[in-house]
Design an enzyme around this catalytic site. Structure first.
Site, PDB file in Angstrom:
ATOM      1  CE  LYS A  81      -8.664-104.835   3.422  1.00 35.26           C
ATOM      2  NZ  LYS A  81      -7.653-104.744   4.370  1.00 35.26           N
TER       3      LYS A  81
ATOM      4  CE1 TYR B 296     -12.509 -84.518  15.630  1.00 29.72           C
ATOM      5  CE2 TYR B 296     -13.374 -85.798  17.452  1.00 29.72           C
ATOM      6  CZ  TYR B 296     -13.158 -85.639  16.101  1.00 29.72           C
ATOM      7  OH  TYR B 296     -13.601 -86.596  15.239  1.00 29.72           O
TER       8      TYR B 296
ATOM      9  CG  ASN C 280     -19.484 -89.300   9.964  1.00 31.07           C
ATOM     10  OD1 ASN C 280     -18.540 -90.066   9.828  1.00 31.07           O
ATOM     11  ND2 ASN C 280     -19.789 -88.360   9.082  1.00 31.07           N
TER      12      ASN C 280
ATOM     13  N   GLY D 229     -15.200 -92.073   4.223  1.00 26.23           N
ATOM     14  CA  GLY D 229     -16.659 -92.211   4.340  1.00 26.23           C
ATOM     15  C   GLY D 229     -17.383 -91.014   3.725  1.00 26.23           C
ATOM     16  CG  ASP D 230     -16.774 -87.334   5.319  1.00 22.90           C
ATOM     17  OD1 ASP D 230     -17.733 -87.868   5.901  1.00 22.90           O
ATOM     18  OD2 ASP D 230     -15.834 -86.784   5.914  1.00 22.90           O
TER      19      ASP D 230
END
Ligand code: KDG
Length: 317
Positions: free
Chosen positions: A227, A103, A165, A256-257
């Site tokens: 999964k 990031y 998250n 995940g989103d």
């Protein structure tokens, strides 16, 4: 409005070659941010969504706003900051299955979001407020902004959905643990991954971890198991919901989103929690089959085809 969400979105640069990024000459550029990924996923499934954020007054900020608006998400609550830049993020593909994310978002425009940016009336118009544990990790201001958004939601009977998250690079472990617990306790629905649950409560079975979240206060806990699918623990239902097989994972980031978007889509439509989670599993699986965090989010026909396995041919003519 079905779902309003709030958080940072960045321009995502992905090295086109694999190996260490220092050798990469070519990059693709896309946009990504956990909360806007969810809003876009819902919008593609036909729901009304809104995204609250702050962007830099720069070309990347303009690009993000246009992209998200183009996906049908309401961006009327997005503000621009003249003194801070839009955040960036890089994906380094070390091998076909090993990714590293980096990031460049410290002191970004979004990290300067403040509670005074929030319009209670806007939040009150939604059925759900979706927040994640990324936003409070950005700054103290962002933490307060999330708490205020949650407070407005609760005051107006808007259900709060919280996805922890966990982003370890953004804050200390102690602070992360305490804020993720705090927000889980305030939420109506919590969507933790198994690793996040173990980070908060220690190693245990899915059943025990889901119950630990439930004991904090949320009415519904949906524990993501990758999964394998998910484990649901709510006032009405409890049990595993199997995942969908994926032939080849191209890019797991954003799954995940996608899962959150699929689940929320089902809940908006009032189907039962396990069916909604099945939808979430399907969207999450589909997302992993495309490069990029939002590129794989399916439209409704594709989702239904995937769930019903009616896609008999791989080539659409
Ligand atoms: O869930 C996917 C997100 O992690 C990604 O799109 C970028 O928002 C992002 C983050 O902070 O990692």
């Amino acid at each position: 409005m079905d779902v309003i969400t709030l958080g940072e979105t960045m321009v995502l640069f992905t090295a086109k070659s694999s190996g260490l990024m220092r050798y990469a000459g070519d990059f693709s550029s896309k946009i990504a941010g956990a909360e806007s990924n969810v809003a876009i996923g819902l919008s593609r499934l036909g729901h009304q969504t809104g995204w609250i954020s702050r962007l830099g007054s720069d070309e990347f900020g303009e690009r993000i706003q246009s992209f998200i608006r183009g996906e049908g998400v309401d961006v009327s609550q997005v503000t621009f900051d003249d003194t801070a830049a839009t955040g960036l993020y890089f994906k380094e593909k070390l091998t076909a299955s090993e990714l590293r994310l980096k990031y460049y978002r410290r002191d970004s425009a979004a990290s300067r979001m403040s509670a005074s940016d929030l319009d209670e009336d806007y939040i009150s118009r939604a059925q759900f407020l979706h927040v994640t544990g990324i936003t409070p990790a950005l700054s103290e201001h962002c933490y307060e902004t999330v708490l205020t958004a949650v407070e407005y939601a609760k005051k107006n009977n808007v259900k709060v959905v919280f996805d922890p998250n966990l982003r370890r690079k953004l804050w200390s472990e102690d602070r992360a643990r305490s804020v993720l617990r705090e927000l889980s306790a305030l939420a109506d629905i919590v969507l933790p991954g198994i690793d996040e649950a173990e980070f908060i409560f220690g190693k245990s079975t899915p059943e025990t971890l889901a119950k630990s979240f439930f004991d904090l206060g949320p009415a519904t806990v949906i524990l993501k198991l990758g999964k394998k699918g998910a484990y649901v623990f709510s006032e009405e239902e409890e049990g595993f919901v199997e995942g969908f097989p994926v032939e080849q994972v191209v890019d797991p980031v954003g799954a995940g989103d996608g899962f959150a978007a699929g689940c929320l889509s089902g809940l908006i439509e009032g189907i039962n929690v396990k069916e909604a989670v099945r939808r979430g599993n399907a969207v999450g699986a589909i997302v992993t089959m495309a490069d990029g965090d939002v590129e794989g989010l399916p439209e409704r026909d594709r989702l239904i085809g995937f769930i019903n396995k009616t896609d008999k041919e791989d080539v659409e003519r």
